[in-house]
Design an enzyme around this catalytic site. Structure first.
Site, PDB file in Angstrom:
ATOM      1  N   ASP A 248       0.837  -1.204   0.000  1.00  0.00           N
ATOM      2  CA  ASP A 248       0.000   0.000   0.000  1.00  0.00           C
ATOM      3  C   ASP A 248       0.871   1.253   0.000  1.00  0.00           C
ATOM      4  OD1 ASP A 248      -1.798  -2.023   0.329  1.00  0.00           O
ATOM      5  OD2 ASP A 248      -2.277  -1.554   2.413  1.00  0.00           O
TER       6      ASP A 248
ATOM      7  N   TYR B 163      -6.208 -11.163   8.566  1.00  0.00           N
ATOM      8  CA  TYR B 163      -5.026 -10.826   7.756  1.00  0.00           C
ATOM      9  C   TYR B 163      -3.772 -11.405   8.406  1.00  0.00           C
ATOM     10  CZ  TYR B 163      -1.657  -8.139   5.087  1.00  0.00           C
ATOM     11  OH  TYR B 163      -0.622  -7.788   4.258  1.00  0.00           O
TER      12      TYR B 163
HETATM   13  C1  GLA Z   1      -3.484  -5.177   2.292  1.00  0.00           C
HETATM   14  C2  GLA Z   1      -2.089  -5.037   2.896  1.00  0.00           C
HETATM   15  C3  GLA Z   1      -1.017  -5.177   1.812  1.00  0.00           C
HETATM   16  C4  GLA Z   1      -1.225  -6.436   0.970  1.00  0.00           C
HETATM   17  C5  GLA Z   1      -2.668  -6.550   0.515  1.00  0.00           C
HETATM   18  C6  GLA Z   1      -2.983  -7.854  -0.153  1.00  0.00           C
HETATM   19  O1  GLA Z   1      -3.745  -4.120   1.429  1.00  0.00           O
HETATM   20  O2  GLA Z   1      -1.962  -3.813   3.569  1.00  0.00           O
HETATM   21  O3  GLA Z   1       0.266  -5.151   2.403  1.00  0.00           O
HETATM   22  O4  GLA Z   1      -0.809  -7.571   1.677  1.00  0.00           O
HETATM   23  O5  GLA Z   1      -3.582  -6.399   1.602  1.00  0.00           O
HETATM   24  O6  GLA Z   1      -2.251  -8.010  -1.319  1.00  0.00           O
END
Ligand code: GLA
Length: 390
Positions: free
Chosen positions: A175, A224
């Site tokens: 991100d 996550y």
């Molecule tokens: C979120 C996380 C990223 C990445 C995405 C999935 O956005 O912040 O670091 O892992 O999920 O690709």
């Protein structure tokens, strides 16, 4: 990003603090086009900085106090600029104070404090990385006010560290890197092992639609972190099982996964299939875009979504509806969820001349199934984060 955001921020800043900001930075959100949960597995991602983002304004103070205000809700926290502390009940401030702590660790405690405020136009919970935009904007503005400079990669890493350590999400670098390395009219191809970030053009006759479902399911951060642990467990298994070095899932091919999936714990086998498959899809996807083969690229997007559903289980009914409905619309080549999953946005690749009708068709089909329309907008790939004033 709507220029109104910056002027609104400046007038709110003046109204609250009684003076104008001396520095304003702007940082975009991101959309992930291909390569899901590959970043923390040292793999590849195609993403883009979007035309929505966060503006961050600062002015120095004479004392050592740091005041930070969330301009949308006008809530303010106050702490020491030299030794910022977590603010109970104000979790939004973690993203900024974590960045301040990062700057202090790198450049030493500042002599003076500051007043700061931020405002943005990324819808909350849209999965378009409002937090990374806030972090990157805060770091650039606070660094500028101190008279120090950071290379873009370090800005991204400092933002990621704030999110990992202050907000408690063990996110990868995607991100923040997309927010920093975005390029107008281009996607960004990221290699999270070598940390190379290259602009990738796409054919003129297509565009990407970003479909915000507004869905956000509970326990997203915990899910996550759990997915990430599973991937790390799988990487440890492959490191012992394969006769070549494996530092991360990036080092494991799809054929190796197929050959060993029954020898490892079931959940780690299932989860690891996703980033391993995604890496291969991103590498082929870049070639396909170069050759203008948008149909095959679109198929990879559908495969990516299927892999999320089946192996990573990070989709949700709302995202599945968008992807399924998009697949029925003429002119749509592919669609998939974007980012962490469990809600947020999906992204679809569509022929430019069909974009408007496709957007309307997806949104109304979504409304029929989910009760209210999803918000669909064309992706305008933007430049990365920067100081915009002075
Ligand atoms: C979120 C996380 C990223 C990445 C995405 C999935 O956005 O912040 O670091 O892992 O999920 O690709």
């Amino acid at each position: 990003m709507n220029p109104q955001v910056q002027s609104d921020l400046e007038s709110k800043f003046r109204a609250l603090y009684g003076r104008a900001p001396t520095v304003v930075a702007r940082a975009p959100g991101r959309v992930e086009v291909l390569g899901n949960h590959t970043d923390y597995n040292e793999g590849y991602v195609l993403s883009a900085a979007i035309d929505l983002g966060t503006c961050f304004a600062v002015a120095p103070r004479e004392d050592g106090v740091a005041r930070v205000t969330a301009g949308d809700v006008m809530r303010t926290v106050e702490t020491s600029a030299a030794a910022p502390e977590k603010q109970p009940g104000e979790s939004w401030s973690d993203y900024v104070l974590g960045c301040l702590a990062g700057l202090n660790a790198r450049f030493g405690a500042p002599d003076r404090g500051f007043d700061a405020m931020f405002l943005g136009d990324i819808p909350l919970g849209s999965g378009l990385s409002s937090s990374a935009a806030l972090e990157c904007g805060a770091i650039l503005a606070l660094a500028k006010v101190r008279g120090v400079e950071l290379p873009p990669l370090d800005v991204a890493r400092m933002g990621q560290k704030a999110e990992n350590e202050w907000a408690g999400v063990k996110c990868g670098l995607l991100d923040q890197a997309s927010s920093v390395f975005g390029r107008e009219n281009h996607l960004v191809m990221s290699d999270f092992r070598t940390c190379e970030f290259k602009p990738v053009a796409f054919p003129d006759d297509v565009l990407f639609l970003v479909c915000n479902t507004h869905a956000r399911h509970a326990l997203v951060d915990g899910a996550y972190n759990e997915r990430r642990e599973c991937c790390e467990r799988a990487a440890r298994f492959f490191a012992a099982a394969l006769d070549h070095p494996v530092r991360a899932l990036r080092d494991v091919s799809w054929n190796e996964w197929l050959a060993h999936r029954d020898d490892m714990d079931e959940l780690a086998a299932k989860r690891s299939a996703h980033p391993i498959g995604e890496d291969e899809r991103v590498l082929s996807g870049v070639e396909l875009l170069r050759d203008g083969d948008v149909e095959s690229f679109g198929r990879l997007m559908f495969e990516s979504h299927e892999s999320s559903r089946e192996y990573f289980e990070n989709s949700c009914p709302e995202l599945d509806v968008v992807v399924e409905e998009a697949s029925k619309v003429p002119g749509v080549f592919g669609a998939r969820l974007s980012g962490g999953g469990f809600g947020g946005s999906a992204v679809a690749l569509v022929r430019r001349r069909d974009a408007e009708t496709a957007a309307a068709a997806i949104s109304s089909a979504y409304a029929r199934k989910c009760g209210s329309p999803c918000e669909v907008r064309a992706l305008l790939c933007s430049d990365g984060a920067r100081v915009v004033f002075p």
